[in-house]
Motif scaffolding. Structure first.
Motif, PDB file in Angstrom:
ATOM      1  N   ASP A 154      20.061  11.174 -21.250  1.00  0.00           N
ATOM      2  CA  ASP A 154      20.008  11.000 -22.701  1.00  0.00           C
ATOM      3  C   ASP A 154      21.108  11.776 -23.419  1.00  0.00           C
TER       4      ASP A 154
ATOM      5  N   GLY B 164      12.687  15.809 -15.216  1.00  0.00           N
ATOM      6  CA  GLY B 164      11.544  14.902 -15.245  1.00  0.00           C
ATOM      7  C   GLY B 164      10.879  14.770 -13.887  1.00  0.00           C
TER       8      GLY B 164
ATOM      9  N   CYS C 151       5.976  17.033 -16.918  1.00  0.00           N
ATOM     10  CA  CYS C 151       7.436  16.933 -16.991  1.00  0.00           C
ATOM     11  C   CYS C 151       7.866  16.133 -18.204  1.00  0.00           C
TER      12      CYS C 151
ATOM     13  N   ALA D 119       5.210  20.374 -25.218  1.00  0.00           N
ATOM     14  CA  ALA D 119       4.429  19.130 -25.183  1.00  0.00           C
ATOM     15  C   ALA D 119       4.785  18.172 -26.320  1.00  0.00           C
ATOM     16  N   GLY D 120       4.893  18.690 -27.542  1.00  0.00           N
ATOM     17  CA  GLY D 120       5.116  17.822 -28.699  1.00  0.00           C
ATOM     18  C   GLY D 120       6.434  17.071 -28.623  1.00  0.00           C
TER      19      GLY D 120
ATOM     20  N   THR E  55       5.715  10.367 -20.632  1.00  0.00           N
ATOM     21  CA  THR E  55       4.834  10.581 -21.779  1.00  0.00           C
ATOM     22  C   THR E  55       5.107   9.702 -22.999  1.00  0.00           C
ATOM     23  N   PRO E  56       6.358   9.506 -23.420  1.00  0.00           N
ATOM     24  CA  PRO E  56       6.543   8.594 -24.557  1.00  0.00           C
ATOM     25  C   PRO E  56       5.974   7.209 -24.271  1.00  0.00           C
TER      26      PRO E  56
ATOM     27  N   ARG F 288       6.200   8.198 -33.664  1.00  0.00           N
ATOM     28  CA  ARG F 288       5.890   9.623 -33.848  1.00  0.00           C
ATOM     29  C   ARG F 288       5.886  10.042 -35.317  1.00  0.00           C
TER      30      ARG F 288
ATOM     31  N   LYS G 146       8.215  16.440 -26.003  1.00  0.00           N
ATOM     32  CA  LYS G 146       8.245  15.495 -24.890  1.00  0.00           C
ATOM     33  C   LYS G 146       7.481  14.221 -25.246  1.00  0.00           C
ATOM     34  N   THR G 147       6.288  14.374 -25.837  1.00  0.00           N
ATOM     35  CA  THR G 147       5.480  13.195 -26.135  1.00  0.00           C
ATOM     36  C   THR G 147       6.189  12.278 -27.118  1.00  0.00           C
ATOM     37  N   GLY G 148       6.792  12.850 -28.139  1.00  0.00           N
ATOM     38  CA  GLY G 148       7.428  12.046 -29.187  1.00  0.00           C
ATOM     39  C   GLY G 148       8.776  11.468 -28.772  1.00  0.00           C
ATOM     40  N   GLY G 149       9.259  11.848 -27.586  1.00  0.00           N
ATOM     41  CA  GLY G 149      10.523  11.289 -27.120  1.00  0.00           C
ATOM     42  C   GLY G 149      11.755  12.015 -27.616  1.00  0.00           C
ATOM     43  N   SER G 150      11.592  13.225 -28.194  1.00  0.00           N
ATOM     44  CA  SER G 150      12.777  13.963 -28.661  1.00  0.00           C
ATOM     45  C   SER G 150      13.485  14.699 -27.546  1.00  0.00           C
ATOM     46  N   THR G 151      12.753  15.071 -26.524  1.00  0.00           N
ATOM     47  CA  THR G 151      13.356  15.857 -25.435  1.00  0.00           C
ATOM     48  C   THR G 151      14.444  15.054 -24.752  1.00  0.00           C
ATOM     49  N   ARG G 152      15.581  15.700 -24.535  1.00  0.00           N
ATOM     50  CA  ARG G 152      16.684  14.997 -23.866  1.00  0.00           C
ATOM     51  C   ARG G 152      16.752  15.363 -22.397  1.00  0.00           C
ATOM     52  N   TYR G 153      16.726  14.318 -21.575  1.00  0.00           N
ATOM     53  CA  TYR G 153      16.936  14.487 -20.144  1.00  0.00           C
ATOM     54  C   TYR G 153      18.407  14.165 -19.870  1.00  0.00           C
TER      55      TYR G 153
END
Lengths: 157, 286, 716
Positions: free
Chosen positions: C27, C232, A99, C14-15, A103-104, A79, C17-24
């Motif tokens: 995480d 998710g 959700c 969206a941004g 996506t990653p 990223r 989540k796509t880059g993998g920063s969002t914590r579920y």
């Protein structure tokens, strides 16, 4: 415990670990890189996708014993690059994210595809992402994102 | 904690195999699932593990005297990207799993796993492939149908490693591969059929048929093939129904969570009939 | 009607989540967190005579029913409270929670779990609807295994049947479906510094979790604080089930005093979490001499599994939906939900409507085939119109745009032309389905039970906090709620703050389900925003709230007799699917998918389109790929390898469009969409396959194995 030397997102690491421990767990637990997810633990869903020595793999299926000397790229690394940012923007504009759990992994698969094939057709894009499962989007907008990234990122790959 | 090793040469690997009985681990895509333990807990392997995918001696895909040698650690993606590999094998390999898994998985692993549903195995039977087995003592080459004896059962000795897959020169003029999977991609096989044939003029010189996932091992009958080989196309057409009836008795599938015996049987015979009557016998004057 | 609201904007999340920063939930780092591992029943039906727990190492605990606080109870308070937190003296399904092991090392927990020995006295289990009806082995529930038995009547069906010229009988079945949200179940529980019980969970209904946990622990609701974490995917699978896993976890956290995380393994998730109700629907359809349908007698039976949970609400929606978009003059409907020793069936996108709608659409196609009528012509004779009476003797209050939608899909797909062109049985087919979905909670749930409240607070710096309990689970609520508020207040979307809800900070606007978040709560957001706009300059900080009010003009709902307006408004849809079937392998290649929906107004066209795409693919999975078989109470497909959801290569692109039909009591005219978009595709697919093989399709999933059977039976 044996030591495994490998690099993640350009940084070298030397980790004492059981060689049978999964790369996914080392990334998430030891290195706190939680962009890779465990969706199934059996190599079916692709939510754990990383690039290992330039190719797409499911990190839940990779034991540390096969990572000696390897270069790993995770979503956190991708990223920060121009390629990654292009994919992120393209996905955002295409409605590719719901959700977000898959996506990653989809982003990693997109990068792997564009490295080999910078101008993929729709069918080629679908095949390249066929190991990444999504339950929310029905895939169409993710494919839009891939094709848009390819178009926007001419010259990057 | 199970011991694991990372030999630096094939020689060292063969030593470890003999002395420790270490389980060879190339791509590991079968082993990681089979011995999976929940939630990332480190799996319990029954034997020490030996990583071999990095060994240079096991990687090349190259021409040899009588055909093609595919190294045991060559990944399925490398097989797909090689110009040397016969089309039918590529058609089979591209249906296996998905790109990420193919980047790690190997043909050697597929063969040693010896699942009757192994798609590459089905194609390798039809290609008359052999496997090279090496030990400290020496080496031997076995045809694949002698190497695999049942689901999960091979003739790999405790001190041996499968180091190469040998595919003889393929002089087929026509080939056919079909996998019926549980979905269009990333799918396990319900059944598969591989067929290769060489026709010159109006004669069927060579024919090889292999059917996967309809019996404990891939079904291939050299006897039935020999009955057809060397005959004219019209002669083969004349005995086709009787040949199909004989294949029918060899196709003995089961019910499982993926499909039913009845479906596998009917579809296998449909595909076989299609290959024989719809493809081979239409090749008049090829 | 405001077109601007429909214009797509980039999703706010969206941004990240796509880059993998969002914590579920998996995480989130939690200092000193222990792990939990559920000890489960391995029997489908048995008395539990004893549980032998091995000697536990230091730092490991075993928690069971005996650890529930005195003031609490061993019942999960959900819509029904029959499901125990810990199975105590009996078990009713394989996988039922008997106890919880807690400790620091997950491998050790796995080992200890495998060493727990349970002594069972086995009883005769019952798995199918037929076995349940026969009360095999004695009742699992009540006297006759029937959780609920409902009867509806419209017109005079008995009289109509007496006059019938011909009666067509038909049985249609639907199977189990697993949600396969990409993020497996996860819950964390701990005792907070302020003494309250804190629960973090991935899921849909924070106040449901609060209620269940407080009842189990015997503490006031305010003593439990529930925080939703980024979810998710859910699809109904995280609507009630988090209650089932957070209650035992809360007992453990309360006793041990350390934070504990329970994260499901995928195989565990597929094997033991609730599924969509399988259904068997029997039709008797009466026709007159001219081939008109004059009456229907419909019997719906659902396999509800070992505990009732929300099965009666699912059953209600199933029977309200089973007449679909048709105005049949005389109808009687019976619905029953049966207790069996399977994993309990529970909420899943559509909630009974997919079963009812699939059955009706498929039956209508069978009637057409039986009487030699053209399917769309037959269906077209009975389409509901504004003012028509529903099966609960309510009314369709809105304009029904189906004729326009049918014309549009015709243009998009070439349906009528292809129906004429394709000869049935020549391996090519095209199918069509019509369907509708009532927005919001069934019956009077909104006004009698939920009574949702929304709050909005303007801060001194002009930022507005939106306080609701509804969650973002992929359906875009983070973006659409902000759009609604921002557009009314005429401020930028970024000026609206909407955090993942915490029950200590937000009012209860109700659960995230029943396609109510936009349709019902979105309207409350709109109205609250209007209030705030009026009072904007009153002071630095202004707070408003708005509570649900029953819209005017509805026929009041009588829950005892199931009469009146079951829903205030409906979404409507048409789907067309075109297929080719391989004559050698019976595999289906889908050649085209088209959809037209009426969701009132789109709060964001791209988000609605994304829901259409996702709903249709998930429904095509339901209709063709997702086989989930039960043998002796165990699911036979329990890995992602064997339970096959669609991949990117299984279906072609979906072409969809929307019609405008604003609803007065929806925000900017919007109605519910999340489930509507799932409801139709399975029937359209089955209809297409029917034409391709010229045989009646009577069940889903339509697997190649089943197609072979239908084709061979029809042509032998």
């Amino acid at each position: 415990m044996p030591t495994v030397k490998f690099s993640v997102n350009g940084t070298s690491h030397s980790i004492d670990t059981d060689p049978l421990r999964r790369l996914l767990d080392v990334l998430r637990e030891d290195l706190k890189l939680t962009g890779v997810k465990e969706g199934c633990g059996e190599g079916e869903c692709g939510a754990c996708s990383v690039l290992k020595d330039g190719v797409l793999v499911n990190s839940c299926m990779i034991p540390m014993g096969t990572c000696e000397g390897s270069e790993i790229i995770t979503p956190e690394g991708l990223r920060e690059t121009d390629q990654g940012k292009t994919i992120i923007d393209a996905y955002g504009e295409s409605g590719a994210v719901q959700c977000g759990f898959c996506t990653p992994g989809m982003m990693m698969a997109t990068e792997a595809l564009l490295r080999k094939n910078p101008s993929p057709s729709e069918d080629e894009a679908r095949e390249a992402l066929s190991g990444n499962l999504c339950r929310c989007t029905g895939y169409d907008m993710i494919i839009d994102g891939v094709l848009k990234a390819a178009e926007r990122g001419k010259g990057l790959w | 904690m199970v011991d694991s090793y990372r030999p630096l040469s094939l020689k060292e690997a063969l030593e470890l195999r003999a002395e420790k009985g270490a389980l060879p681990f190339a791509g590991g895509t079968d082993l990681m699932v089979r011995y999976r333990y929940e939630s990332g807990a480190i799996p319990e392997y029954p034997k020490p593990i030996m990583f071999v995918n990095h060994l240079d001696e096991l990687r090349p895909i190259r021409r040899v005297d009588h055909g093609l040698s595919i190294g045991a650690a060559a990944t399925m993606t490398e097989v797909l990207e090689s110009d040397e590999v016969p089309e039918i094998l590529k058609e089979a390999v591209v249906t296996i799993a998905a790109p990420g898994l193919r980047n790690a998985a190997t043909l050697a692993g597929n063969i040693c796993n010896a699942s009757p549903a192994g798609d590459s195995i089905c194609a390798l039977y039809a290609l008359d492939a052999g496997v090279k087995l090496q030990s400290r003592q020496g080496e031997r080459i076995l045809p694949i149908y002698q190497f695999i004896s049942g689901p999960g059962k091979t003739d790999l000795h405790a001190d041996e490693l499968l180091t190469e897959i040998i595919v003889p020169h393929n002089r087929a003029t026509t080939h056919f591969f079909k996998k019926v999977g549980t979905r269009r991609a990333n799918a396990l096989s319900k059944l598969s059929l591989s067929g290769v044939a060489r026709i010159s003029g109006d004669r069927l010189d060579e024919i090889r048929i292999a059917i996967g996932a309809v019996a404990p091992t891939v079904v291939r009958s050299i006897e039935l093939e020999k009955r057809m080989e060397g005959r004219s196309i019209s002669e083969v057409a004349g005995i086709a129904e009787e040949i199909l009836r004989d294949y029918d008795t060899l196709v003995q599938p089961i019910d499982d969570q993926r499909s039913t015996a009845e479906y596998r049987k009917r579809v296998a015979m449909n595909l076989l009939r299609h290959f024989l009557l719809g493809i081979v016998l239409q090749q008049q004057g090829a | 009607m405001n077109k601007k609201i429909s214009t797509p904007i980039k999703r706010v999340d969206a941004g990240m989540k796509t880059g993998g920063s969002t914590r579920y939930i998996g995480d989130i780092p939690f200092e000193g967190m222990l792990y939990g591992k559920v000890v489960r029943s391995s029997r489908a039906r048995a008395k539990v005579k004893g549980v032998h727990v091995p000697v536990l190492p230091e730092g490991y605990y075993y928690i069971d029913a005996g650890d529930i606080p005195e003031d609490g109870k061993n019942r999960i308070e959900m819509i029904k409270d029959d499901w125990p937190v810990f199975a105590d003296r009996e078990v009713r399904f394989i996988g039922e929670t008997i106890g919880l092991l807690v400790g620091p090392d997950r491998k050790e927990l796995n080992r200890l779990r495998d060493e727990v020995k349970v002594e069972y006295e086995e009883l005769t289990p019952v798995f199918t609807i037929e076995e349940a009806e026969a009360v095999k082995g004695g009742p699992v529930h009540g006297k006759d295994n029937v959780y609920g038995d409902y009867h509806l009547k419209k017109g005079d069906p008995d009289a109509a049947f007496a006059e019938a010229d011909r009666i067509i009988e038909d049985t249609v079945r639907t199977g189990y479906q697993e949600h396969i949200y990409m993020e497996p179940q996860g819950v964390i529980a701990r005792v907070q510094e302020d003494g309250k019980l804190g629960v973090f969970f991935s899921g849909q209904c924070p106040f449901y979790v609060r209620h269940a946990v407080s009842a189990t622990m015997g503490v006031p609701e305010e003593q439990v604080e529930v925080q939703q974490t980024v979810t998710g995917g859910a699809f109904g699978g995280k609507e009630h089930y988090p209650d089932v896993i957070s209650t035992p976890l809360a007992v453990a956290a309360g006793k041990i005093g350390k934070p504990i995380g329970l994260f499901f393994d995928r195989i565990e998730d597929i094997s033991f979490t609730p599924k969509r109700h399988p259904s068997t629907t029997h039709f008797r359809t009466a026709l007159d001499k001219e081939g008109n349908i004059i009456a229907m007698d419909i019997d719906v039976r659902l396999n509800a599994g070992a505990y009732e949970s929300c099965s009666l609400v699912v059953l209600q929606r199933a029977i309200f939906s089973v007449n679909s978009v048709y105005n049949i003059p005389n109808v009687k409907i019976r619905g029953r939900a049966f207790a069996t020793n399977n994993v309990p069936s529970d909420a899943y996108r559509g909630f009974g409507a997919p079963q009812g709608l699939f059955a009706m659409e498929t039956h209508m196609s069978h009637v057409a085939r039986a009487i030699g009528a053209e399917e769309l012509e037959l269906k077209g004779r009975y389409l509901l119109k504004q003012g028509d009476v529903t099966v609960t003797n309510g009314r369709i209050h809105e304009e029904v745009k189906l004729p326009e939608m049918i014309r549009r899909i015709e243009e998009m797909s070439g349906y009528r032309r292809k129906v004429k062109e394709y000869t049935p049985g020549s391996w090519k087919g095209i199918g069509l389905s019509l369907f509708n979905h009532g927005s919001g909670f069934t019956g009077n749930g909104e006004q009698e039970i939920i009574k949702g409240v929304v709050k909005m607070r303007k801060r001194a710096d002009g930022i507005v906090d939106l306080l609701v309990s509804n969650v973002e689970m992929g359906q875009g609520l983070q973006t659409t709620f902000r759009k609604i508020a921002a557009m009314v207040l005429e401020i930028p979307v970024d000026s609206v703050v909407y955090n993942d809800p915490n029950t200590g900070l937000v009012p209860d606007s109700g659960p995230t389900c029943a396609s109510r978040s936009i349709a019902i709560v979105g309207y409350l957001v709109q109205e609250a925003a209007k209030k705030l706009k009026k009072r904007w300059d009153e002071s630095d900080v202004v707070e408003v709230s708005h509570q649900y009010e029953t819209p005017e003009g509805l026929i009041p709902w009588d829950q005892n007799n199931l009469q009146g307006d079951a829903y205030p408004s409906y979404g409507w849809g048409v789907n067309v699917v075109e297929v080719e079937v391989d004559p050698l392998t019976y595999e289906v290649t889908t050649k085209g998918i088209w959809a037209v929906h009426d969701v009132g107004v789109a709060i964001d066209e791209k988000i609605v389109e994304g829901q259409v795409d996702g709903g249709i693919i998930q429904a095509l999975g339901y209709g063709s790929l997702e086989k989930l078989e039960v043998k002796d109470g165990r699911f036979q497909q329990k890995t992602m390898a064997d339970y096959t959801i669609p991949t990117s290569m299984d279906f072609p692109r979906i072409k969809s469009s929307l019609v405008d039909n604003p609803y007065e009591y929806g925000p900017f005219g919007a109605k519910g969409a999340g489930e509507l978009v799932f409801d139709g595709a399975a029937a359209a697919f089955a209809d297409a396959v029917q034409m391709a093989v010229d045989g009646d399709i009577k069940q889903i999933p339509v697997t190649p194995e089943y197609i072979m059977e239908v084709r061979e039976n029809a042509h032998s």
